[in-house]
Write a protein that holds these residues in place. Structure first.
Motif, PDB file in Angstrom:
ATOM      1  N   ALA A 255      29.594   2.214  13.440  1.00 45.47           N
ATOM      2  CA  ALA A 255      30.593   2.755  12.519  1.00 45.47           C
ATOM      3  C   ALA A 255      29.948   3.508  11.363  1.00 45.47           C
ATOM      4  N   LEU A 256      28.822   3.003  10.852  1.00 49.87           N
ATOM      5  CA  LEU A 256      28.137   3.690   9.752  1.00 49.87           C
ATOM      6  C   LEU A 256      27.592   5.039  10.194  1.00 49.87           C
ATOM      7  N   VAL A 257      27.068   5.100  11.399  1.00 49.27           N
ATOM      8  CA  VAL A 257      26.556   6.379  11.909  1.00 49.27           C
ATOM      9  C   VAL A 257      27.697   7.376  12.077  1.00 49.27           C
ATOM     10  N   LEU A 258      28.773   6.943  12.744  1.00 47.49           N
ATOM     11  CA  LEU A 258      29.922   7.823  12.988  1.00 47.49           C
ATOM     12  C   LEU A 258      30.524   8.308  11.677  1.00 47.49           C
ATOM     13  N   ASN A 259      30.824   7.389  10.778  1.00 52.16           N
ATOM     14  CA  ASN A 259      31.530   7.766   9.561  1.00 52.16           C
ATOM     15  C   ASN A 259      30.613   8.437   8.544  1.00 52.16           C
ATOM     16  N   GLY A 260      29.311   8.173   8.626  1.00 50.65           N
ATOM     17  CA  GLY A 260      28.371   8.934   7.814  1.00 50.65           C
ATOM     18  C   GLY A 260      28.406  10.408   8.169  1.00 50.65           C
ATOM     19  N   ARG A 261      28.477  10.698   9.472  1.00 50.07           N
ATOM     20  CA  ARG A 261      28.561  12.099   9.925  1.00 50.07           C
ATOM     21  C   ARG A 261      29.875  12.743   9.494  1.00 50.07           C
ATOM     22  N   LEU A 262      30.954  11.976   9.541  1.00 49.67           N
ATOM     23  CA  LEU A 262      32.266  12.526   9.190  1.00 49.67           C
ATOM     24  C   LEU A 262      32.384  12.860   7.710  1.00 49.67           C
TER      25      LEU A 262
ATOM     26  N   VAL B  55      22.902   6.071   4.989  1.00 52.95           N
ATOM     27  CA  VAL B  55      22.692   4.739   4.420  1.00 52.95           C
ATOM     28  C   VAL B  55      21.792   3.964   5.368  1.00 52.95           C
ATOM     29  N   ALA B  56      21.134   2.959   4.852  1.00 54.06           N
ATOM     30  CA  ALA B  56      20.237   2.156   5.680  1.00 54.06           C
ATOM     31  C   ALA B  56      21.033   1.372   6.717  1.00 54.06           C
ATOM     32  N   ALA B  57      20.410   1.143   7.875  1.00 52.33           N
ATOM     33  CA  ALA B  57      21.056   0.350   8.913  1.00 52.33           C
ATOM     34  C   ALA B  57      21.322  -1.062   8.385  1.00 52.33           C
ATOM     35  N   PRO B  58      22.471  -1.637   8.725  1.00 52.26           N
ATOM     36  CA  PRO B  58      22.791  -2.963   8.206  1.00 52.26           C
ATOM     37  C   PRO B  58      21.910  -4.043   8.814  1.00 52.26           C
ATOM     38  N   LYS B  59      21.651  -5.069   8.048  1.00 57.52           N
ATOM     39  CA  LYS B  59      20.982  -6.253   8.560  1.00 57.52           C
ATOM     40  C   LYS B  59      22.028  -7.245   9.056  1.00 57.52           C
ATOM     41  N   SER B  60      21.556  -8.282   9.765  1.00 60.09           N
ATOM     42  CA  SER B  60      22.453  -9.312  10.276  1.00 60.09           C
ATOM     43  C   SER B  60      21.914 -10.672   9.879  1.00 60.09           C
ATOM     44  N   TRP B  61      22.601 -11.727  10.311  1.00 60.45           N
ATOM     45  CA  TRP B  61      22.135 -13.069  10.013  1.00 60.45           C
ATOM     46  C   TRP B  61      20.899 -13.441  10.824  1.00 60.45           C
ATOM     47  N   LEU B  62      20.526 -12.606  11.784  1.00 55.96           N
ATOM     48  CA  LEU B  62      19.268 -12.839  12.502  1.00 55.96           C
ATOM     49  C   LEU B  62      18.074 -12.475  11.630  1.00 55.96           C
ATOM     50  N   THR B  63      18.243 -11.474  10.774  1.00 54.05           N
ATOM     51  CA  THR B  63      17.185 -11.051   9.838  1.00 54.05           C
ATOM     52  C   THR B  63      17.828 -10.677   8.504  1.00 54.05           C
ATOM     53  N   PRO B  64      18.368 -11.634   7.777  1.00 53.69           N
ATOM     54  CA  PRO B  64      19.074 -11.321   6.523  1.00 53.69           C
ATOM     55  C   PRO B  64      18.115 -10.820   5.453  1.00 53.69           C
ATOM     56  N   PRO B  65      18.613 -10.015   4.520  1.00 55.55           N
ATOM     57  CA  PRO B  65      17.765  -9.536   3.418  1.00 55.55           C
ATOM     58  C   PRO B  65      17.440 -10.675   2.460  1.00 55.55           C
ATOM     59  N   GLU B  66      16.348 -10.528   1.752  1.00 52.78           N
ATOM     60  CA  GLU B  66      15.966 -11.522   0.763  1.00 52.78           C
ATOM     61  C   GLU B  66      16.470 -11.105  -0.624  1.00 52.78           C
ATOM     62  N   GLY B  67      16.865 -12.088  -1.439  1.00 50.49           N
ATOM     63  CA  GLY B  67      17.326 -11.809  -2.799  1.00 50.49           C
ATOM     64  C   GLY B  67      16.154 -11.505  -3.706  1.00 50.49           C
ATOM     65  N   LEU B  68      16.432 -11.185  -4.970  1.00 51.69           N
ATOM     66  CA  LEU B  68      17.681 -11.456  -5.671  1.00 51.69           C
ATOM     67  C   LEU B  68      18.523 -10.180  -5.787  1.00 51.69           C
ATOM     68  N   PHE B  69      19.870 -10.378  -5.776  1.00 52.58           N
ATOM     69  CA  PHE B  69      20.798  -9.270  -5.912  1.00 52.58           C
ATOM     70  C   PHE B  69      21.567  -9.393  -7.227  1.00 52.58           C
ATOM     71  N   ASP B  70      21.814  -8.240  -7.834  1.00 57.94           N
ATOM     72  CA  ASP B  70      22.605  -8.214  -9.063  1.00 57.94           C
ATOM     73  C   ASP B  70      24.096  -8.282  -8.773  1.00 57.94           C
ATOM     74  N   VAL B  71      24.502  -7.665  -7.667  1.00 58.27           N
ATOM     75  CA  VAL B  71      25.917  -7.647  -7.288  1.00 58.27           C
ATOM     76  C   VAL B  71      26.031  -7.819  -5.781  1.00 58.27           C
ATOM     77  N   ILE B  72      26.955  -8.665  -5.355  1.00 60.55           N
ATOM     78  CA  ILE B  72      27.326  -8.778  -3.942  1.00 60.55           C
ATOM     79  C   ILE B  72      28.803  -8.424  -3.823  1.00 60.55           C
ATOM     80  N   VAL B  73      29.101  -7.469  -2.959  1.00 62.56           N
ATOM     81  CA  VAL B  73      30.481  -7.073  -2.667  1.00 62.56           C
ATOM     82  C   VAL B  73      30.810  -7.602  -1.279  1.00 62.56           C
ATOM     83  N   MET B  74      31.845  -8.418  -1.158  1.00 63.93           N
ATOM     84  CA  MET B  74      32.075  -9.161   0.074  1.00 63.93           C
ATOM     85  C   MET B  74      33.538  -9.149   0.481  1.00 63.93           C
TER      86      MET B  74
END
Length: 385
Positions: free
Chosen positions: A82-89, A95-114
Motif C-alpha cells: 500500500a505504501l508503494v502504490l499510494n506513494g506513487r499516486l 517513505v521507508a519500508a515498514p517494520k513488523s513485529w518480527l524485527t521491530p524498531p528500537e526506541g526511544l520515540f518522542d511520538v507514537i501515532v497508533m
C-alpha cells in the motif's frame, strides 16, 4: 462510490487499497483524519522529534506525516504494498519500508501515532510495548472508530498509560492523547495464550493471532481431511499453510507425514512468529519455512497441497474479498495434480468462488456454519504433473 481523496493538514492525499476492485471500500477513515489533525497540531515541522506510526492500514498516516520522516511499524504485511502504490499516486512520496513485529524498531520515540486495534489483548500488547519505547516525556496519540473499539478499552488505557486528553468524538471516531506508563511486556502473562493440540502438545499465539485461545471450529472440521491428504503425500512433497495463524493446519500435516516440506505464510507478523514458535517446539526436525506476506510469495513455486482457512474480515470490512485473492494466488501455485483444502463460512458461498479458479471443486464436510472443500486443477484420474 467513495472518495479516494483524504484532506490532511498538509494537503490532499490520494489513497487506494492494493488489488481492490470494490469501489465502496475506502483506503482511509475518520480515524486517519483525526490522528493527522492532532499530530500536526502538536508537532510543527522541523522540531527533530522521532515519530513512529503503528498499524497504519493503507498509508494514510505514514504518507500524511511524510514531512516528519516517520518510521512505520505494522503487524500486517499488506502495508508495504500500500505504501508503494499510494506513494506513487501522490507524486512519488518516498517513505521507508515498514517494520513488523518480527524485527521491530528500537526506541526511544518522542511520538507514537497508533490506530487502536479491535482485539483487547493486542491493545494491551501495544500499550505495554509503547511504554518500553516512548521517551519519558513522549506522547502517544491513539485513535479508532468508536464502533470498532474493543470492550473495556478505556479501562486498559487507564491501567497501562497516562491518559492526558480524550478528544471530542468526530465523524464516529475518537482520539486520546497519552503519556507513557510503567508496565511493559516482560512478565505479562497475556503475551502468549494457547490450547492443547494432539497427544501431550499445545500451541500458543501472540495477541494479534486469530483464535489463539481455542481451536477454531472451522479448523476443527477441516483437520481430518488435512490428516488424510497429508498421509497420502510422498516424502518431500511441498505443502503451504496459507493464512497460517498459529500453524495448526501445517502442524497437522506434519504429524501425518513428517517428511513434508511445509511453508507457513500469513499477513500477520505475530501469526508468523507464533507458527514458528509452535513448529520449533512440536516438530523441531522438520523442513519448514516461514513467510510474512500478503498471500503466496510470487517466487514460492508449486505446492502439492495448500491448506486454507481464509479470513473474512479486514479491519471493519467483512466479506469474501480476501478469500478471492487467496483463491486466485493458490490456483497459480498449485501443482497440476495438487489439491487445495479449505474451510469457510457456509453463508459466503465459497463453492461458487472456487469454481472461478479451479475446474474441480468437491464438498468434503459440512456443519450448520462451515463447509470444507477440495479444489483441483484436474480430476484424480486425469494424470499427474
Amino acid at each position: 462510490m467513495t472518495s479516494d481523496t483524504l484532506q490532511t493538514p498538509k494537503g490532499a492525499l490520494t489513497l487506494k487499497r492494493p488489488g481492490n476492485t470494490d469501489r465502496s471500500l475506502r483506503a482511509w477513515d475518520a480515524t486517519d483524519e483525526l490522528l493527522l489533525e492532532q499530530m500536526y497540531a502538536r508537532m510543527p515541522e522541523g522540531v527533530g522529534s522521532r515519530v513512529l506510526v503503528v498499524d497504519d492500514q493503507f498509508g494514510a498516516l505514514t504518507l500524511g506525516l511524510s514531512s516528519l520522516a516517520p518510521e512505520s511499524l505494522a503487524d500486517s504485511a499488506s502495508l508495504s504494498e500500500a505504501l508503494v502504490l499510494n506513494g506513487r499516486l501522490n507524486g512519488e512520496v518516498s517513505v521507508a519500508a515498514p517494520k513488523s513485529w518480527l524485527t521491530p524498531p528500537e526506541g526511544l520515540f518522542d511520538v507514537i501515532v497508533m490506530r487502536i486495534p479491535r482485539q483487547l489483548d493486542y491493545l494491551s500488547w501495544l500499550l505495554r510495548w509503547a511504554n518500553e519505547v516512548l521517551a519519558p516525556d513522549g506522547v502517544l496519540i491513539a485513535g479508532g472508530m468508536i464502533k470498532h473499539l474493543p470492550d473495556r478499552s478505556a479501562e486498559v488505557f487507564s491501567d497501562l498509560v497516562q491518559t492526558k486528553q480524550v478528544c471530542p468524538a468526530r465523524k464516529k471516531a475518537r482520539v486520546v492523547i497519552c503519556g507513557p506508563g510503567e508496565q511493559g511486556l516482560e512478565g505479562w502473562q497475556g503475551q502468549w495464550k494457547g490450547y492443547p493440540l494432539g497427544e501431550g502438545g499445545s500451541v500458543s499465539g501472540l495477541p494479534a493471532v486469530f483464535a489463539r485461545e481455542r481451536l477454531d471450529i472451522g479448523t476443527r472440521l477441516l483437520l481430518p481431511d488435512v490428516r488424510q491428504a497429508a498421509a497420502k503425500l510422498a516424502p518431500g512433497s511441498r505443502v503451504l499453510d496459507l493464512a497460517c495463524g498459529n500453524g495448526v493446519l501445517g502442524l497437522e500435516a506434519l504429524a501425518a507425514q513428517p517428511a513434508l516440506s511445509v511453508m507457513f505464510s500469513d499477513v500477520s507478523s505475530q501469526a508468523v512468529a507464533s507458527a514458528r514458535l509452535n513448529v520449533e517446539r512440536l516438530a523441531p526436525d522438520v523442513e519448514a519455512r516461514f513467510c510474512h506476506g500478503d498471500g503466496v510469495p510470487e517466487d514460492a513455486g508449486a505446492f502439492d497441497l495448500i491448506l486454507l482457512n481464509p479470513p473474512f474480515h479486514e479491519g471493519g470490512v467483512v466479506g469474501d474479498h480476501i478469500a478471492l485473492r487467496l483463491f486466485q494466488q493458490a490456483a497459480r501455485h498449485l501443482a497440476k495434480s495438487g489439491q487445495l483444502l479449505m474451510v469457510g463460512n457456509r453463508h459466503l458461498g465459497y463453492h461458487r468462488s472456487l469454481k472461478r479458479y479451479f475446474p474441480v471443486v468437491t464438498q468434503l464436510q459440512a456443519d450448520p456454519k462451515f463447509v470444507v472443500f477440495s479444489a483441483r486443477h484436474q480430476s484424480l484420474g486425469a494424470g499427474r504433473s
